[in-house]
Design an enzyme around this catalytic site. Sequence first.
Site, short mmCIF file in Angstrom:
data_model
loop_
_atom_site.label_atom_id
_atom_site.label_comp_id
_atom_site.label_asym_id
_atom_site.label_seq_id
_atom_site.Cartn_x
_atom_site.Cartn_y
_atom_site.Cartn_z
N GLY A 12 0.84 -1.19 0.00
CA GLY A 12 0.00 0.00 0.00
C GLY A 12 0.87 1.24 0.00
N CYS A 13 0.37 2.29 0.58
CA CYS A 13 1.09 3.57 0.62
C CYS A 13 2.47 3.37 1.22
CB CYS A 13 0.29 4.57 1.44
SG CYS A 13 1.14 6.14 1.61
#
Length: 175
Positions: A12-13
């Site tokens: 993810g981020c």
Amino acid sequence: MANEQRAIFAGGCFWCMVQPFDSLPGIISITSGYTGGHVENPTYRQVTRGRTGHTEAVEIVYDPDKISYRELVEIYWRQTDPTDAGGQFADRGDSYRPVIFYLNEHQKQVAEESKRELEQSGRFDEPVVTQIEEAKPFYPAEEYHQDYYKKESAHYKRYSVGSGRAGFINKHWGK
């Protein structure tokens, strides 16, 4: 340093993938960046538009005499939702997919064994869908993304909670 190795993880981020590893003994550096795609030297804007094939990831340089690749993989699982192939938490799309990028056969074997153990643990009701893929060139992200959790700590904390990541980690792994 003569005994440096690299590990590359996407979860993810990339802002949220630095802090969990950053203060561990044996970690030499962590770089936020992009990998897995077909565009050389992509920008954040290009990657988030989804046309580069790249995934946000972190490249960890570490001393294997102080921390093993296996330990890094175990920490990685505790930062992600390994049952969500469509992104991570509030971040959706291929650029946020969970991937362990291996750099050699040993890393591939360790990652696959760890994934099997997680699948068999019964910790998750859904299948573990995190991909294990051969590493491609890694491109560092723009400077403002590096060490974001330190530079913009208040925003980082709000993002971690607001995205659902912190709650998921607490629910499945505890504090």
